[in-house]
Scaffold this active site. Structure first.
Site, PDB file in Angstrom:
ATOM      1  N   VAL A   1       0.831  -1.209   0.000  1.00 46.96           N
ATOM      2  CA  VAL A   1       0.000   0.000   0.000  1.00 46.96           C
ATOM      3  C   VAL A   1       0.869   1.264   0.000  1.00 46.96           C
ATOM      4  O   VAL A   1       0.619   2.204  -0.767  1.00 46.96           O
ATOM      5  CB  VAL A   1      -0.981   0.008   1.204  1.00 46.96           C
ATOM      6  CG1 VAL A   1      -1.843   1.267   1.185  1.00 46.96           C
ATOM      7  CG2 VAL A   1      -1.875  -1.234   1.164  1.00 46.96           C
TER       8      VAL A   1
ATOM      9  N   GLY B   1     -10.720  -1.319   0.885  1.00 49.21           N
ATOM     10  CA  GLY B   1      -9.662  -0.886  -0.036  1.00 49.21           C
ATOM     11  C   GLY B   1     -10.028   0.392  -0.763  1.00 49.21           C
ATOM     12  O   GLY B   1     -10.186   1.452  -0.150  1.00 49.21           O
TER      13      GLY B   1
ATOM     14  N   GLU C   1      -9.952   5.947   5.441  1.00 51.19           N
ATOM     15  CA  GLU C   1     -10.853   5.435   4.394  1.00 51.19           C
ATOM     16  C   GLU C   1     -10.368   4.097   3.832  1.00 51.19           C
ATOM     17  O   GLU C   1     -11.166   3.203   3.499  1.00 51.19           O
ATOM     18  CB  GLU C   1     -10.951   6.476   3.262  1.00 51.19           C
ATOM     19  CG  GLU C   1     -11.880   6.125   2.138  1.00 51.19           C
ATOM     20  CD  GLU C   1     -13.336   6.007   2.557  1.00 51.19           C
ATOM     21  OE1 GLU C   1     -13.927   7.033   2.935  1.00 51.19           O
ATOM     22  OE2 GLU C   1     -13.881   4.884   2.505  1.00 51.19           O
TER      23      GLU C   1
ATOM     24  N   LYS D   1     -12.866  -5.163  10.143  1.00 51.05           N
ATOM     25  CA  LYS D   1     -13.478  -4.135   9.288  1.00 51.05           C
ATOM     26  C   LYS D   1     -14.917  -3.839   9.722  1.00 51.05           C
ATOM     27  O   LYS D   1     -15.334  -2.678   9.747  1.00 51.05           O
ATOM     28  CB  LYS D   1     -13.441  -4.594   7.826  1.00 51.05           C
ATOM     29  CG  LYS D   1     -12.011  -4.623   7.270  1.00 51.05           C
ATOM     30  CD  LYS D   1     -11.942  -5.356   5.944  1.00 51.05           C
ATOM     31  CE  LYS D   1     -10.538  -5.361   5.369  1.00 51.05           C
ATOM     32  NZ  LYS D   1     -10.375  -6.310   4.253  1.00 51.05           N
TER      33      LYS D   1
HETATM   34  N1  HSE Z   1      -6.307  -9.568   3.038  1.00 53.64           N
HETATM   35  C1  HSE Z   1      -7.304  -8.594   2.734  1.00 53.64           C
HETATM   36  C2  HSE Z   1      -8.340  -9.173   1.778  1.00 53.64           C
HETATM   37  C3  HSE Z   1      -6.655  -7.358   2.150  1.00 53.64           C
HETATM   38  O1  HSE Z   1      -8.112 -10.273   1.248  1.00 53.64           O
HETATM   39  O2  HSE Z   1      -9.375  -8.579   1.572  1.00 53.64           O
HETATM   40  C4  HSE Z   1      -7.380  -6.093   2.356  1.00 53.64           C
HETATM   41  O3  HSE Z   1      -7.667  -5.810   3.681  1.00 53.64           O
END
Ligand code: HSE
Length: 410
Positions: free
Chosen positions: A11, A128, A123, A199
Site C-alpha cells: 500500500v 480498499g 478510508e 473491518k
Molecule cells: N487480506 C485482505 C483481503 C486485504 O483479502 O481482503 C485487504 O484488507
C-alpha cells in the site's frame, strides 16, 4: 504539502505511485502540490528511486516540522500505534490503511486527533479502494442506519467463488489464492473471518456511534465450507458468501458478527465475485445502498489513502469532525438471542429416519437435494427463529450435525 509514508510495502509504495502518476489532479484538488518527503521502512532499498528519502529512523520524520501529514501503511498494532499517536500529539495529520489499528485503538486515536486539532483518517482501512467510511459518516448522515453488511475480505471471497464456479475444494482454492498473492502465507486472518471482523468493527463504530472492539465478536470463517454445502446451497437458489454484519436489534443494542451465509442469487451481494468487496448500508431514508469495488490491492487501496491526504490538506482549518464515542456497557447483543434461518446438513441411519427426527422437532422445513448424496445424509433450511432455540432443537434431533450455515435476508 509534505507527507511521510510509514511502511513502503504494497500500500505504501502504491501511495507514492498514485501521488506521482496523478500529481496534477492531486494538486488541483488540494490547491498545492503534495510531496513525499520521507519514507520509513526497516528494509534497504538500494538503487531505488526513493532511496534518498528512505529512513529507518522514525524520529527524523517526527522531528521534521515541514511534514504535515503522516501516512501509516505498516499494518499491525505495534509499532504503528506508537508512531501514529506520537505524530498526532506532535500536531501532524495521520492517514492510515491499518484496519487492525483502527479496530483496536481507533477511539483513542480519534480522541488524540481531536485534542490536537488534527485529522486521523482511515478510508483505506475498510473496502480498499471503495469509498465506505466517508459515505457512511457524511453522505448518509441524514439517515438512521439500521444495518451494515458486506463482503469485506477479498481472499475468502475469491476462494468461495472458485469453489462455487469451478468446483475447486477449499484447499485447492486457497492454494490458488496464495499463488496469486491474494492470501498471506499464513492465511488465518483472511479465511477465519478475522480481517472481515476488524473491518465490520470499524463500520459498526462509525454507523452506530460507540467503539466496537474485536474481543468477543462472534467470528466464523470459511475453512469448514465444503463442496457439498455449495451444492445444497445451489438447490436453495443461493451461493455461500462470508458476510460481516452490524445491525440494530432489540433494546438499542447492536449485533456484530461474521459468518458464512447462504445468499439468494437474486441478492445484490450474490454477484460479488473473486477478490471484489461490497458493502450494503440500510438507511431509513435511502433504503439499501450497495458500494462495490476492489477491496484490496496496491493502487486501489492507495487511491483511498490519497483521498484522505487531500482531505487533510489545509490541516487545522480543515479538521474533519467524525468519529465515535468509547464503548458502552450492554451494547452488544449475543447472536443466540437474535433470529436466523439456518441451513443444516445432518447424518443419520437413513433418509426416512432423518426426516422423522427433523420433522418431529422442527415441524416444517425445506429439504434440499444434491447429486451423489448418500441415503444417510440430508440437508434442510429452517424457518427463522431465535438462534439459541434452533441450536437446541438441532441437538434434540439426536442426529450427527455435519454443518450449519446461516441464511442471509438480503
Ligand atoms: N487480506 C485482505 C483481503 C486485504 O483479502 O481482503 C485487504 O484488507
Amino acid at each position: 504539502m509534505k507527507v511521510a509514508i510509514l511502511g513502503f510495502g504494497v500500500v505504501g509504495s502504491g501511495v507514492a505511485e498514485v501521488l506521482e502518476r496523478n500529481a496534477d489532479r492531486v494538486e488541483k484538488a488540494c490547491g498545492f502540490p503534495v510531496e513525499v518527503a520521507r519514507i520509513l521502512d526497516i528494509r534497504d532499498f538500494e538503487g531505488h528511486k526513493y532511496q534518498r528519502i528512505i529512513t529507518k529512523n522514525f524520529e527524523e520524520i517526527l522531528g521534521d516540522d515541514s511534514i504535515e501529514t503522516v501516512v501509516e501503511t505498516m499494518g499491525g498494532v505495534n509499532p504503528a500505534f506508537e508512531f501514529v499517536s506520537r505524530s498526532l500529539a506532535k500536531g501532524k495529520n495521520v492517514v492510515s490503511s491499518n484496519k487492525e489499528l483502527v479496530a483496536t485503538r481507533g477511539y483513542e486515536l480519534l480522541e488524540l486527533a481531536r485534542q490536537n486539532n488534527v485529522n486521523f483518517m482511515f478510508e483505506a482501512a475498510v473496502g480498499g479502494g471503495i469509498p465506505i467510511i466517508r459515505p457512511i459518516s457524511r453522505c448518509l448522515a441524514g439517515n438512521n442506519i439500521t444495518e451494515v453488511a458486506g463482503i469485506l475480505n477479498g481472499t475468502s471471497n475469491f476462494i468461495l467463488t472458485k469453489m462455487i464456479v469451478d468446483g475447486m475444494s477449499f484447499g485447492e482454492a486457497l492454494a490458488l489464492a496464495q499463488e496469486k498473492g491474494y492470501a498471506e502465507k499464513d492465511p488465518t486472518a483472511d479465511v477465519e473471518g478475522i480481517d472481515a471482523m476488524r473491518k465490520i468493527c470499524i463500520l459498526a463504530s462509525l454507523a452506530f456511534g460507540h467503539h466496537v472492539y474485536p474481543e468477543g465478536i462472534f467470528t466464523e470463517g470459511i475453512s469448514g465450507i465444503t463442496l457439498e454445502d455449495v451444492a445444497y446451497a445451489a438447490d436453495f437458489d443461493c451461493v455461500i458468501k462470508l458476510i460481516a454484519k452490524a445491525k440494530k436489534v432489540q433494546d438499542g443494542r447492536i449485533l456484530v458478527m461474521v459468518s458464512p451465509c447462504l445468499v439468494k442469487k437474486s441478492s445484490m451481494l450474490s454477484g460479488v465475485s473473486g477478490v471484489f468487496n461490497a458493502c450494503l448500508v440500510r438507511g431509513d431514508m435511502t433504503g439499501d445502498i450497495l458500494m462495490y469495488g476492489k477491496g484490496a490491492g496496491s493502487l486501489a487501496t492507495a487511491s483511498a489513502v490519497v483521498g484522505d491526504i487531500i482531505d487533510c490538506a489545509g490541516h487545522s482549518d480543515n479538521r474533519k469532525i467524525f468519529g465515535w464515542d468509547d464503548k458502552k456497557d450492554d451494547y452488544l447483543e449475543d447472536h443466540l438471542n437474535c433470529d436466523s434461518s439456518l441451513y443444516v446438513r445432518v447424518r443419520g441411519e437413513s433418509e426416512a429416519e432423518i426426516h422423522r427426527a427433523v420433522d418431529s422437532v422442527f415441524g416444517e422445513v425445506t429439504y434440499l437435494k444434491r447429486e451423489g448424496a448418500d441415503d444417510r445424509e440430508a440437508a434442510f433450511v429452517t424457518a427463522p427463529a431465535r438462534e439459541r432455540a434452533l441450536f437446541e432443537k438441532l441437538e434434540a434431533t439426536g442426529l450427527d450435525i455435519i454443518s450449519t450455515i446461516r441464511v442471509a435476508d438480503y
